[in-house]
Design a protein around this motif. Structure first.
Motif, short mmCIF file in Angstrom:
data_model
loop_
_atom_site.label_atom_id
_atom_site.label_comp_id
_atom_site.label_asym_id
_atom_site.label_seq_id
_atom_site.Cartn_x
_atom_site.Cartn_y
_atom_site.Cartn_z
N TYR A 29 28.67 -18.57 -9.15
CA TYR A 29 27.83 -17.38 -9.04
C TYR A 29 26.66 -17.72 -8.11
CZ TYR A 29 25.18 -13.40 -11.09
OH TYR A 29 24.49 -12.24 -11.31
N PRO A 30 26.56 -17.04 -6.94
CA PRO A 30 25.61 -17.51 -5.93
C PRO A 30 24.18 -17.02 -6.13
CG PRO A 30 26.86 -15.68 -5.07
CD PRO A 30 27.32 -15.89 -6.48
N THR A 31 23.63 -17.25 -7.30
CA THR A 31 22.24 -16.82 -7.50
C THR A 31 21.34 -18.03 -7.57
OG1 THR A 31 22.65 -16.75 -9.85
CG2 THR A 31 22.78 -14.66 -8.67
N THR A 32 20.05 -17.78 -7.56
CA THR A 32 19.09 -18.87 -7.41
C THR A 32 18.38 -19.22 -8.71
OG1 THR A 32 17.40 -17.27 -6.93
CG2 THR A 32 18.61 -18.15 -5.05
N ASP A 33 18.41 -18.28 -9.68
CA ASP A 33 17.62 -18.44 -10.91
C ASP A 33 16.13 -18.48 -10.63
OD1 ASP A 33 19.52 -18.31 -12.87
OD2 ASP A 33 20.04 -20.43 -12.72
N LYS A 34 15.75 -18.01 -9.44
CA LYS A 34 14.33 -18.04 -9.10
C LYS A 34 13.74 -16.64 -9.05
CE LYS A 34 14.53 -22.17 -6.23
NZ LYS A 34 15.24 -22.25 -4.95
N SER A 35 14.53 -15.63 -9.47
CA SER A 35 14.02 -14.26 -9.40
C SER A 35 12.79 -14.10 -10.27
CB SER A 35 15.10 -13.29 -9.91
OG SER A 35 15.65 -12.57 -8.85
N PRO A 36 11.70 -13.57 -9.70
CA PRO A 36 10.56 -13.26 -10.55
C PRO A 36 10.91 -12.06 -11.44
CG PRO A 36 10.15 -12.52 -8.30
CD PRO A 36 11.49 -13.18 -8.31
N GLU A 37 10.12 -11.79 -12.44
CA GLU A 37 10.34 -10.61 -13.29
C GLU A 37 10.28 -9.36 -12.40
OE1 GLU A 37 11.46 -8.78 -16.49
OE2 GLU A 37 11.25 -10.98 -16.46
N LEU A 38 11.31 -8.50 -12.52
CA LEU A 38 11.35 -7.32 -11.66
C LEU A 38 10.76 -6.11 -12.37
CD1 LEU A 38 15.02 -7.72 -10.33
CD2 LEU A 38 12.91 -8.42 -9.17
N ASP A 157 13.89 -9.39 -5.56
CA ASP A 157 15.17 -9.59 -6.25
C ASP A 157 16.02 -10.62 -5.50
OD1 ASP A 157 17.41 -9.52 -7.76
OD2 ASP A 157 17.69 -7.35 -7.68
N VAL A 158 15.59 -11.86 -5.56
CA VAL A 158 16.24 -12.92 -4.77
C VAL A 158 17.68 -13.19 -5.24
CG1 VAL A 158 14.16 -14.05 -3.94
CG2 VAL A 158 15.07 -14.69 -6.14
N ASP A 159 17.96 -12.92 -6.52
CA ASP A 159 19.33 -13.14 -7.00
C ASP A 159 20.30 -12.14 -6.38
OD1 ASP A 159 18.75 -15.31 -8.51
OD2 ASP A 159 18.45 -14.21 -10.37
N THR A 160 19.92 -10.87 -6.40
CA THR A 160 20.78 -9.86 -5.78
C THR A 160 20.93 -10.15 -4.29
OG1 THR A 160 20.19 -8.19 -7.42
CG2 THR A 160 21.04 -7.37 -5.33
N ILE A 161 19.85 -10.55 -3.65
CA ILE A 161 19.90 -10.86 -2.22
C ILE A 161 20.88 -12.01 -1.95
CG2 ILE A 161 18.56 -11.81 -0.27
CD1 ILE A 161 16.17 -10.15 -1.37
N ALA A 162 20.85 -13.03 -2.81
CA ALA A 162 21.75 -14.18 -2.63
C ALA A 162 23.21 -13.74 -2.74
CB ALA A 162 21.45 -15.26 -3.67
N ILE A 163 23.50 -12.85 -3.69
CA ILE A 163 24.88 -12.35 -3.84
C ILE A 163 25.28 -11.54 -2.61
CG2 ILE A 163 26.39 -10.85 -5.20
CD1 ILE A 163 24.59 -11.50 -7.63
N LEU A 164 24.41 -10.62 -2.20
CA LEU A 164 24.73 -9.77 -1.05
C LEU A 164 24.98 -10.60 0.21
CD1 LEU A 164 22.12 -6.86 -1.50
CD2 LEU A 164 24.58 -6.75 -1.92
N LYS A 165 24.16 -11.64 0.40
CA LYS A 165 24.32 -12.47 1.60
C LYS A 165 25.62 -13.26 1.58
CE LYS A 165 19.65 -13.00 3.30
NZ LYS A 165 18.44 -13.85 3.37
#
Ligand SMILES: [Fe+2]
Ligand SMILES: [Fe+2]
Length: 208
Positions: A29-38, A157-165
């Motif tokens: 799963y290509p996420t970073t776990d660094k997403s701040p609270e949205l 939303d760095v996690d969603t961005i990582a998936i999209l990229k």
């Protein structure tokens, strides 16, 4: 494998896909776990985007299965099945992200699967060149679509961005592989119709 066996196998894959039980290529799963609270608005936007992308990945999966179903060339067939499995990875990631964001998937997904399988089988029946041309054009349109989503999603939303990229990179690879394997360019009218169908699908999946 007899035709009957092939049909049963496809139904099995369709049901697994629609119930999110089909496995892909087992990539992480290509996420970073660094997403701040949205914020609620950020979550709402991302979940709407991922809901649309999930529907798109259901369709992508079905297009590849439909094309592979009628494909006579073993090499091209293997290529289609492998690309389809990578679409399953995307589907798994979109579903997971959608769950994390508290969103719900479109109830129209089974319709997109059935329709896309038929469209894939139709293009597949036109021969390998046209079939790969269809892959190339579809994937190019998906890359553009994902770029629009990357413009819209909150930068928090760095996690969603990582998936999209990651998906954008895969779709770009799928387009290039189709071209390397001998895709034939589709007519301008066909490309336009494909664009309209995709638009219809993405706009309805966002709400229904
Ligand atoms: Fe995909
Ligand atoms: Fe793709």
């Amino acid at each position: 494998m007899t035709l009957q066996d092939k049909i049963i196998k496809e139904f099995d894959i369709a049901l697994k896909t629609l119930s999110n039980k089909k496995s892909g290529t087992e990539r992480e799963y290509p996420t970073t776990d660094k997403s701040p609270e949205l914020s609620d608005d950020e979550k709402k936007l991302s979940s709407q985007l991922m809901r649309v992308n999930l529907a798109g990945e259901v369709a992508a999966q079905a297009l590849y299965r439909g094309q592979a179903f009628v494909c006579k060339d073993q090499n091209v067939r293997d290529h289609l099945v492998h690309a389809g499995d990578e679409e399953t990875d995307h589907l798994i990631w979109c579903k997971k992200r959608l769950d994390e964001l508290g969103g719900k998937q479109s109830i129209l997904n089974p319709i997109w699967y059935a329709g896309s399988f038929a469209i894939g089988a139709f293009f597949g029946s036109l021969g390998e060149g046209k079939s790969l041309g269809f892959v190339e054009e579809t994937e190019k349109q998906v890359v553009k679509h994902l770029e629009k989503h990357l413009d819209r999603v909150s930068e928090n939303d760095v996690d969603t961005i990582a998936i999209l990229k990651t998906m954008r990179q895969d779709e770009d690879d799928h387009a290039n592989e189709a071209s390397e394997n001998g895709s034939e360019e589709l007519s301008g009218t066909t490309k336009k119709i494909m664009g309209y169908v995709a638009k219809l699908m993405t706009s309805t999946s966002a709400h229904i």
